[in-house]
Each structure stands twice: as C-alpha cells, then as structure tokens.
Design an enzyme around this catalytic site. Sequence first.
Site, PDB file in Angstrom:
ATOM      1  N   HIS A  28      22.480  30.547   5.866  1.00 23.95           N
ATOM      2  CA  HIS A  28      21.780  31.442   6.870  1.00 23.95           C
ATOM      3  C   HIS A  28      21.979  30.991   8.334  1.00 23.95           C
ATOM      4  CE1 HIS A  28      18.778  31.599   3.397  1.00 23.95           C
ATOM      5  NE2 HIS A  28      19.621  32.586   2.904  1.00 23.95           N
TER       6      HIS A  28
ATOM      7  N   HIS B 160      23.185  27.565   7.984  1.00 24.61           N
ATOM      8  CA  HIS B 160      22.574  26.537   7.139  1.00 24.61           C
ATOM      9  C   HIS B 160      21.942  26.983   5.831  1.00 24.61           C
ATOM     10  CE1 HIS B 160      18.816  24.199   6.136  1.00 24.61           C
ATOM     11  NE2 HIS B 160      19.673  23.240   6.523  1.00 24.61           N
TER      12      HIS B 160
ATOM     13  N   GLN C 132       8.071  25.714  15.944  1.00 19.13           N
ATOM     14  CA  GLN C 132       7.474  26.240  14.467  1.00 19.13           C
ATOM     15  C   GLN C 132       7.841  25.163  13.649  1.00 19.13           C
ATOM     16  OE1 GLN C 132       8.266  30.491  14.041  1.00 19.13           O
ATOM     17  NE2 GLN C 132       8.536  30.215  11.684  1.00 19.13           N
ATOM     18  N   ASP C 133       7.047  24.825  12.714  1.00 16.43           N
ATOM     19  CA  ASP C 133       7.387  24.208  11.661  1.00 16.43           C
ATOM     20  C   ASP C 133       7.307  24.823  10.358  1.00 16.43           C
ATOM     21  OD1 ASP C 133       7.630  21.641  12.610  1.00 16.43           O
ATOM     22  OD2 ASP C 133       5.659  20.914  12.221  1.00 16.43           O
ATOM     23  N   ASN C 134       8.264  24.818   9.355  1.00 17.13           N
ATOM     24  CA  ASN C 134       8.112  25.646   7.954  1.00 17.13           C
ATOM     25  C   ASN C 134       8.501  24.600   6.813  1.00 17.13           C
ATOM     26  OD1 ASN C 134       8.524  28.072   9.404  1.00 17.13           O
ATOM     27  ND2 ASN C 134      10.590  27.760   9.733  1.00 17.13           N
TER      28      ASN C 134
ATOM     29  N   ARG D  85       0.690  -1.063  -0.016  1.00 17.87           N
ATOM     30  CA  ARG D  85       0.049   0.159   0.145  1.00 17.87           C
ATOM     31  C   ARG D  85       0.959   1.054   0.080  1.00 17.87           C
ATOM     32  NH1 ARG D  85      -2.766  -0.575   5.365  1.00 17.87           N
ATOM     33  NH2 ARG D  85      -0.578  -1.315   5.820  1.00 17.87           N
TER      34      ARG D  85
ATOM     35  N   TYR E  45      11.395  21.961   7.854  1.00 15.40           N
ATOM     36  CA  TYR E  45      12.048  21.959   8.979  1.00 15.40           C
ATOM     37  C   TYR E  45      11.367  22.456  10.167  1.00 15.40           C
ATOM     38  CZ  TYR E  45      12.705  26.877   7.277  1.00 15.40           C
ATOM     39  OH  TYR E  45      12.597  28.088   6.747  1.00 15.40           O
TER      40      TYR E  45
ATOM     41  N   LYS F  90      20.022  38.597  -1.835  1.00 13.73           N
ATOM     42  CA  LYS F  90      20.378  38.767  -0.226  1.00 13.73           C
ATOM     43  C   LYS F  90      21.577  37.520  -0.104  1.00 13.73           C
ATOM     44  CE  LYS F  90      17.340  36.108   2.643  1.00 13.73           C
ATOM     45  NZ  LYS F  90      16.455  36.277   3.954  1.00 13.73           N
ATOM     46  N   ASP F  91      21.399  36.527  -0.938  1.00 11.56           N
ATOM     47  CA  ASP F  91      22.257  35.540  -0.660  1.00 11.56           C
ATOM     48  C   ASP F  91      23.288  35.600  -1.779  1.00 11.56           C
ATOM     49  OD1 ASP F  91      20.913  34.131   1.240  1.00 11.56           O
ATOM     50  OD2 ASP F  91      19.892  32.527  -0.433  1.00 11.56           O
TER      51      ASP F  91
ATOM     52  N   LYS G  56      17.495  23.420  14.285  1.00 17.02           N
ATOM     53  CA  LYS G  56      16.654  22.954  13.253  1.00 17.02           C
ATOM     54  C   LYS G  56      16.660  21.390  13.104  1.00 17.02           C
ATOM     55  CE  LYS G  56      17.344  27.336  10.968  1.00 17.02           C
ATOM     56  NZ  LYS G  56      17.983  28.064  10.022  1.00 17.02           N
TER      57      LYS G  56
END
Length: 190
Positions: free
Chosen positions: A64, A120, A49-51, A26, A133, A171-172, A73
Amino acid sequence: MGKITVETCEIEGLKVITPTVFGDNRGYFMETYNYNDFKEAGIPEVFVQDNQSSSSRGVLRGLHFQKAFPQDKLVRVVRGCVWDVAVDLREGSATYGQWFGVELSEENKKQFFIPKNFAHGFVVLSDHAEFCYKCSDFYHPNDEGGLAWNDPDIGVAWPIPEDMSLILSEKDQKWGGIREYTMKKQQGAL
C-alpha cells in the site's frame, strides 16, 4: 533515558531501529519513541497518528501507499512476528522499484522507518500478530494506492512457508504491477 541503534539499509531513507531494552527479573522497559533520539538519528519527522492492526498467520497486507497525501511511517510488532517490506516509489530515485524487507517481532523489538513515497506491506509469520505504526499525516479516505504483492518486476522474496495459506483482502488481490503504476504516474493518471 534510552537511546536507539539505527541501521541504514541498501535503499536510502529506510532505517531499521533497535531500541535499548532494560530488563530484569520483572520484565523489561524500553522507550519505543523519543522525538529527540529519533531526530538525532536523522529521523526528524513528526508523527500525528498511531494505528494498530491485528492479523492471523498468513495474512498479507499490501503493498500500500498514499497517492496525494504520502506518509512517513514508523512500524513495529508488539505481539508475534511479521516480514515487513518497503518498495521505493520515489520519482528519480536510483533504487526506484527496489524492495527491502526486515523481520519485526515482539522478541527482536525492531522498528522500521519508511519514508514518504514507498509502498508498504507485511505478511504474518506467527499464529497471530499485533502491528503498530505511527504516521506523519492523517488518514485520507480514497487516497490509497497499491501494488501487487507478487509482482515479478518487483520480485519481493516473501518468506512464505510451503504449508502457509495466504489471506488477502479483495483489494489486495486486484492491484496492478509497478509497470502499470509507472505508466499511470507518467501519464498523470495517479
């Protein structure tokens, strides 16, 4: 129900987690997070918090970190494949400035635990990836810092195929290297 396998990494504190997967004709079932199992494995952090992010092939996010409100994380990929990287920014650490990378994919179902005070980032290797994450602190606007993804002093060996065009946020493309970060940190400018 499920237990996890935890691999320690060359950099103390980083951990690669493989959940137990129960599969049959299944499909499959797995626990992606169980506080008791993680605590028993040496990861007692509480996540608040979950993202989730969605990215296409060649998107590189990072490197970051949070300045005043650092986060632990727990990251994983639910669709596609990424190369995930953490860089040690802990003051006084024997591995300060060193990096570790791991492939996270929907196939291998691995998770990567990254403690506070690490930078990260990840690059998407598949056509598309959905990245999830958990964080141990809430998001604080204007608290994000970063390092150049291609800083030669860090030397991340990103597995970027020759035919891949990288896609970075504005920004990166502007972050400085670890020497600049270290100098600012020592001067109290961060």
